[in-house]
Scaffold this motif. Sequence first.
Motif, mmCIF file in Angstrom:
data_model
loop_
_atom_site.group_PDB
_atom_site.id
_atom_site.type_symbol
_atom_site.label_atom_id
_atom_site.label_comp_id
_atom_site.label_asym_id
_atom_site.label_seq_id
_atom_site.Cartn_x
_atom_site.Cartn_y
_atom_site.Cartn_z
ATOM 1 N N ALA A 91 0.824 -1.203 0.000
ATOM 2 C CA ALA A 91 0.000 0.000 0.000
ATOM 3 C C ALA A 91 0.858 1.253 0.000
ATOM 4 O O ALA A 91 0.618 2.207 -0.756
ATOM 5 C CB ALA A 91 -0.936 -0.008 1.210
ATOM 6 N N GLU A 92 1.875 1.262 0.832
ATOM 7 C CA GLU A 92 2.740 2.447 0.922
ATOM 8 C C GLU A 92 3.497 2.678 -0.381
ATOM 9 O O GLU A 92 3.656 3.807 -0.833
ATOM 10 C CB GLU A 92 3.723 2.317 2.090
ATOM 11 N N ALA A 94 2.611 1.740 -3.428
ATOM 12 C CA ALA A 94 1.685 2.229 -4.457
ATOM 13 C C ALA A 94 1.360 3.695 -4.233
ATOM 14 O O ALA A 94 1.353 4.496 -5.173
ATOM 15 C CB ALA A 94 0.401 1.399 -4.449
ATOM 16 N N SER A 95 1.104 4.076 -2.986
ATOM 17 C CA SER A 95 0.767 5.461 -2.684
ATOM 18 C C SER A 95 1.924 6.403 -3.008
ATOM 19 O O SER A 95 1.728 7.492 -3.539
ATOM 20 C CB SER A 95 0.382 5.598 -1.209
ATOM 21 N N ARG A 97 4.238 5.977 -5.268
ATOM 22 C CA ARG A 97 4.371 6.112 -6.710
ATOM 23 C C ARG A 97 3.261 6.961 -7.320
ATOM 24 O O ARG A 97 3.485 7.682 -8.285
ATOM 25 C CB ARG A 97 4.404 4.729 -7.359
ATOM 26 N N LEU A 98 2.085 6.888 -6.743
ATOM 27 C CA LEU A 98 0.985 7.713 -7.235
ATOM 28 C C LEU A 98 1.291 9.188 -6.966
ATOM 29 O O LEU A 98 0.921 10.063 -7.740
ATOM 30 C CB LEU A 98 -0.327 7.311 -6.558
ATOM 31 N N ARG A 101 3.454 10.296 -9.637
ATOM 32 C CA ARG A 101 2.680 10.436 -10.868
ATOM 33 C C ARG A 101 2.007 11.807 -10.962
ATOM 34 O O ARG A 101 2.076 12.471 -11.971
ATOM 35 C CB ARG A 101 1.606 9.353 -10.910
ATOM 36 N N ARG A 109 -1.925 18.419 -18.855
ATOM 37 C CA ARG A 109 -2.788 17.410 -18.258
ATOM 38 C C ARG A 109 -2.903 17.553 -16.753
ATOM 39 O O ARG A 109 -3.571 16.778 -16.096
ATOM 40 C CB ARG A 109 -2.233 16.019 -18.565
ATOM 41 N N THR A 112 -6.491 17.710 -15.176
ATOM 42 C CA THR A 112 -7.175 16.412 -15.177
ATOM 43 C C THR A 112 -6.587 15.484 -14.121
ATOM 44 O O THR A 112 -7.294 14.875 -13.351
ATOM 45 C CB THR A 112 -7.047 15.733 -16.546
ATOM 46 N N ALA A 113 -5.274 15.413 -14.073
ATOM 47 C CA ALA A 113 -4.634 14.481 -13.140
ATOM 48 C C ALA A 113 -4.928 14.859 -11.689
ATOM 49 O O ALA A 113 -5.186 14.009 -10.855
ATOM 50 C CB ALA A 113 -3.126 14.481 -13.383
ATOM 51 N N GLY A 116 -8.358 13.805 -10.758
ATOM 52 C CA GLY A 116 -8.418 12.374 -10.511
ATOM 53 C C GLY A 116 -7.800 11.993 -9.192
ATOM 54 O O GLY A 116 -8.303 11.158 -8.465
ATOM 55 N N ALA A 119 -9.850 12.250 -5.981
ATOM 56 C CA ALA A 119 -11.012 11.345 -5.799
ATOM 57 C C ALA A 119 -10.785 10.363 -4.667
ATOM 58 O O ALA A 119 -9.681 10.165 -4.213
ATOM 59 C CB ALA A 119 -11.290 10.595 -7.081
#
Lengths: 119, 119
Positions: A91-92, A94-95, A97-98, A101, A109, A112-113, A116, A119
């Motif tokens: 989880a950590e 992935a978070s 890396r997001l 991003r 963009r 938009t990003a 997203g 959310a």
Amino acid sequence: MREPTFLVLAALADGPRHGYGVIQEVETISKGRVRLRAGTLYAALDRLTADGLVRREREEVVAGRLRRYYELTDEGAVALAAQADRLRANAEEASRRLLTRTRSVTPGRAGTALAGGAA
Amino acid sequence: MREPTFLVLAALADGPRHGYGVIQEVETISKGRVRLRAGTLYAALDRLTADGLVRREREEVVAGRLRRYYELTDEGAVALAAQADRLRANAEEASRRLLTRTRSVTPGRAGTALAGGAA
DNA sequence: CTGTATATACCGATGGCCGATATATGGGGC
DNA sequence: GCCCCATATATCGGCCATCGGTATATACAG
């Protein structure tokens, strides 16, 4: 180990419960998101018992109904702790890396990003 | 969403990668614990693409080899973030309950339980 | 030539889970 | 009495993501 199995172990982490009680506890743990089917529960309990992570603790009759109690073995507690660590690490990662991003998107963009990401 | 699928999304979180690159990144993310099979990877990429969480970004030829790049869609990023939250919540809940378990054991079993908890 | 690495693609078998059914007891409402 | 719902355990067929494997191709090293 998939989520239902993990949640069964978690439901037994702090003490013995009977089968149906595990179903209710998993629903509490998951804030209503997961409701175990009997097919899933008893298959998982059988499997976990065979693997030595869970054992039968006792039986009792309440209001004419047999309750079969299960509890985590020490081995089961170790397995649960290890899986929790893996889930947390995933989880950590992935978070993190997001986060990268969101910051690396091009100006065109960005709107938009960001929308997203919120959310 | 199972772990391999989650890790594929995580590997794409911070930018496009080609298939084989995803395999390598997943292995990095998971500290060598998970090595995706080609069968798993391409099935997952196909599925995620069909579901709109991933899209093909570009193709290029490097040293005579075709590389097919994939990237996360905004929807994919949202799904990954949501799953990360779920995993984190599950992990924390399990860890909390294991803490309670350690404290509630009887004195006679305290030594054993603590040793197990330290693993 | 063989072996390894890189790179994409495909396939049969497996097993955890879903969705469903079954049985039993107890309580409430009609 | 019947029916419905809740509690409680048990069983089963089907689904599908993944495993483990195979295949093909290019490139490089020994």
